[in-house]
Design a protein around this motif. Structure first.
Motif, short mmCIF file in Angstrom:
data_model
loop_
_atom_site.label_atom_id
_atom_site.label_comp_id
_atom_site.label_asym_id
_atom_site.label_seq_id
_atom_site.Cartn_x
_atom_site.Cartn_y
_atom_site.Cartn_z
N GLY A 248 74.67 38.32 14.09
CA GLY A 248 73.82 39.13 13.23
C GLY A 248 74.15 40.60 13.34
N THR A 249 73.20 41.43 12.93
CA THR A 249 73.36 42.88 13.00
C THR A 249 72.30 43.50 13.90
N GLY A 250 71.55 42.66 14.61
CA GLY A 250 70.40 43.13 15.37
C GLY A 250 70.73 43.78 16.70
N PRO A 251 69.71 44.16 17.45
CA PRO A 251 69.91 44.89 18.71
C PRO A 251 70.33 44.01 19.88
N PHE A 252 70.40 42.67 19.67
CA PHE A 252 70.83 41.76 20.73
C PHE A 252 71.90 40.80 20.20
N ARG A 253 72.79 40.39 21.10
CA ARG A 253 73.70 39.27 20.85
C ARG A 253 73.19 38.06 21.60
N LEU A 254 73.37 36.87 21.02
CA LEU A 254 73.03 35.66 21.75
C LEU A 254 74.19 35.32 22.68
N ALA A 255 73.94 35.41 23.99
CA ALA A 255 75.00 35.20 24.98
C ALA A 255 75.13 33.72 25.34
N SER A 256 73.99 33.03 25.51
CA SER A 256 74.03 31.61 25.85
C SER A 256 72.71 30.95 25.49
N HIS A 257 72.76 29.63 25.38
CA HIS A 257 71.58 28.86 24.99
C HIS A 257 71.63 27.52 25.69
N VAL A 258 70.63 27.25 26.51
CA VAL A 258 70.48 25.94 27.14
C VAL A 258 69.32 25.25 26.44
N ARG A 259 69.64 24.26 25.64
CA ARG A 259 68.63 23.64 24.79
C ARG A 259 67.47 23.09 25.62
N GLY A 260 66.26 23.37 25.14
CA GLY A 260 65.06 22.91 25.82
C GLY A 260 64.68 23.74 27.02
N GLN A 261 65.49 24.79 27.32
CA GLN A 261 65.21 25.60 28.51
C GLN A 261 65.13 27.09 28.20
N GLN A 262 66.24 27.68 27.74
CA GLN A 262 66.20 29.13 27.59
C GLN A 262 67.33 29.64 26.70
N VAL A 263 67.14 30.89 26.25
CA VAL A 263 68.15 31.63 25.50
C VAL A 263 68.38 32.94 26.23
N THR A 264 69.64 33.30 26.42
CA THR A 264 69.98 34.57 27.06
C THR A 264 70.58 35.50 26.01
N LEU A 265 70.05 36.72 25.94
CA LEU A 265 70.51 37.70 24.96
C LEU A 265 70.98 38.96 25.67
N GLU A 266 72.02 39.57 25.13
CA GLU A 266 72.56 40.80 25.69
C GLU A 266 72.37 41.94 24.70
N ALA A 267 71.98 43.10 25.21
CA ALA A 267 71.73 44.26 24.35
C ALA A 267 73.01 44.76 23.70
N VAL A 268 72.91 45.20 22.46
CA VAL A 268 74.02 45.82 21.75
C VAL A 268 73.99 47.31 22.08
N ALA A 269 75.06 47.80 22.68
CA ALA A 269 75.12 49.22 23.05
C ALA A 269 75.14 50.09 21.80
N SER A 270 74.40 51.18 21.85
CA SER A 270 74.35 52.15 20.74
C SER A 270 74.05 51.48 19.41
N HIS A 271 73.05 50.62 19.42
CA HIS A 271 72.66 49.95 18.18
C HIS A 271 72.20 50.98 17.16
N TRP A 272 72.48 50.72 15.89
CA TRP A 272 72.20 51.69 14.83
C TRP A 272 70.72 52.05 14.73
N ARG A 273 69.84 51.13 15.12
CA ARG A 273 68.41 51.37 14.97
C ARG A 273 67.73 51.67 16.30
N GLN A 274 67.94 50.81 17.30
CA GLN A 274 67.28 50.99 18.59
C GLN A 274 68.07 50.25 19.66
N THR A 275 68.58 50.99 20.62
CA THR A 275 69.25 50.34 21.75
C THR A 275 68.19 49.82 22.71
N PRO A 276 68.21 48.53 23.03
CA PRO A 276 67.15 47.95 23.87
C PRO A 276 67.04 48.61 25.24
#
Length: 506
Positions: free
Chosen positions: A165-193
């Motif tokens: 996507g174009t959002g402030p996070f990238r999806l780094a990993s996904h363990v179905r039924g357990q969790q999603v790990t997201l990494e911040a996008v550096a210098s995001h155009w709208r808001q850096t997390p």
């Protein structure tokens, strides 16, 4: 680490997302417009400007020039917007906003014109004053823009399990039924997390969430407001989001003209509709609203006089004449008898969790208890909202059912009914000719005061006919661990949002 009760289907596809999946999609992606968290005013998002023609039927949107998809998948263009829009309104789509977007282009993507790479134009068949709102992150049915090029290169199966996507996070990993790990996008155009890594983990039980918050293995979680005092005693902070939802009872099968119209249901009685209304009135008077607010919501809410999108509060679409129905079980029993059911009847009650509204299950059990007190035999059926119960709503397969639901705040009441109260909607609680006609008038009225007057007229009809039974407004409650400093959730939205604005504690 953020705890949630569910992540829905865990398929990150705007054409298949209608609930908790959107919480992840709106972290990875961006909506065309954005809503100011405090004021709910619309702001530019992927779109930097928009305008409507004098007749209110042609909308022109201009995209920002500096937006790129993650991982080198190129710049955002109007082609990506058209691609996503077309997928959301396709026949295979089960997206919550499919009906609204389909209506906006009159079911024909030829009414979506690409002017150039950064500009597109929508020609609507009628005035749709709430179109910009429905393209923002301030409503549940809003959608993020997905990359046409990425889908074409990797195929749909991978694109919806490894979203770009174009959002402030990238999806780094996904363990179905357990969790999603997201990494911040550096210098995001709208808001850096504020946090470089965010893990969203499924934790079904609230007690487990609270225990992990206390042990600092969890940093943020939505909990029932009934746990607020316990969390405070443990030294945890809370953030209350007022007027996040309106809870109400839905009477199933109210789909005249549809093959699943439950014409013989006690609350319908198509051959004697006056008796059906008496039963609906009985089921309305059997609910002890103030007890629900105090005991289940811990005072974080208020009894409601109208259901659906008419959330109690100082909103222009509300009518002071919508009085909270009294709790009167004795009269409810008499009305049941007058409606033809002196010994009560049997109903099925699906009971399901809703993302961001954990109290709904407890409210449903309380309502079931109250109905049993007036002689109703309630079959409680625990289930997941998505995919199980939502599929029933989409198919209008609610025969014999009465259930508790809660919807989020809608700035324009018409928006709710176009999503969940119209024959052409992806899913619907009711079909009603007068409701549909009034909603069309609402959507086409440019004058705000006239539009609010029409909304009150619609509410008066729904209240008078008891098309659903109001229960109470609800506040959202998020409990924060020691690592979290400040949160900035959108006013009146219960679901996880604006994660990029969460700041670490100092």
């Amino acid at each position: 680490m953020i705890g949630v009760r569910t992540l829905g289907t865990e398929v990150w596809d705007e054409a298949k997302a209608s609930g908790a999946e959107k919480e992840i999609l709106q972290m990875v992606g961006d909506t065309l417009l954005r809503m100011d968290p405090a004021t709910r005013e619309l702001r530019p998002g992927l779109v930097e400007s928009w305008q409507v023609s004098s007749d209110g039927r042609t909308w022109t949107f201009s995209l920002r020039a500096d937006i790129r998809f993650h991982d080198g998948w190129g710049p955002l263009t109007a082609e990506d917007v058209k691609f996503t829009w077309a997928r959301v309104i396709s026949k295979e789509s089960v997206a919550l906003g499919a009906g609204i977007l389909r209506e906006a282009v009159n079911g024909n993507m030829e009414n979506f014109e690409i002017v150039n790479a950064r500009q597109f134009r929508i020609r609507t068949p009628s005035i749709q004053i709430d179109l910009p709102l429905n393209l923002s992150n301030g409503v549940l049915q809003a959608f993020t823009i997905q990359s046409r090029r990425y889908f074409g290169a990797v195929g749909e199966e991978r694109a919806v399990t490894h979203p770009v996507g174009t959002g402030p996070f990238r999806l780094a990993s996904h363990v179905r039924g357990q969790q999603v790990t997201l990494e911040a996008v550096a210098s995001h155009w709208r808001q850096t997390p504020g946090f470089k890594t965010v893990v969203v983990r499924i934790i079904r039980e609230e007690a487990a969430m609270l225990a992990e918050l206390q042990s600092s293995t969890l940093d943020l979680a939505p909990l029932s407001v009934s746990l607020k005092r316990e969390a405070q005693r443990a030294g945890l902070h809370s953030s209350s989001v007022p007027s996040t939802a309106n809870a109400y009872v839905v009477f199933g099968g109210m789909y005249p003209g549809h093959q699943n119209y439950d014409r013989n249901a006690p609350w319908i009685q198509a051959e004697n509709p006056a008796k059906g209304r008496l039963v609906r009135e009985a089921l309305t008077l059997a609910i002890a609203r103030r007890a629900i607010v105090e005991r289940i919501l811990s005072g974080e809410g208020q009894p409601a006089g109208a259901p659906f999108s008419f959330i109690p509060g100082p909103f222009r679409f509300n009518d002071p004449n919508w009085k909270v129905p009294p709790y009167d079980p004795a009269r409810a029993k008499r009305l049941l008898a007058e409606g033809g059911y002196p010994s009560g009847f049997t109903m099925d009650m699906p009971i399901y969790p809703l993302a961001g509204r954990p109290e709904v299950e407890d409210i449903a059990h309380a309502v079931a208890d109250m109905y049993e007190m007036i002689g109703i035999r309630v079959n409680r059926i625990p289930m997941e909202y998505r995919p199980t119960f939502r599929a029933r709503l989409a198919a209008r397969a609610t025969k014999g059912m009465v259930f508790v639901n809660a919807n989020t705040f809608y700035d324009e009441p018409a928006a709710f009914f176009r999503v969940a109260g119209a024959p052409e909607a992806t899913l619907a609680f009711i079909h009603d000719a007068r409701v549909s006609a009034t909603v069309k008038s609402l959507s086409g009225e440019l004058d705000t005061e006239k539009r609010m007057a029409l909304a009150r007229e619609l509410g008066n009809y729904i209240v008078r006919e008891r098309l659903a039974a109001p229960i109470a407004s609800m506040s959202g409650m998020w409990i924060m661990g020691k690592k979290v400093g400040k949160v900035q959730f959108i006013t009146s939205m219960a679901t996880l949002n604006s994660v990029e604005y969460i700041t670490p504690a100092r």
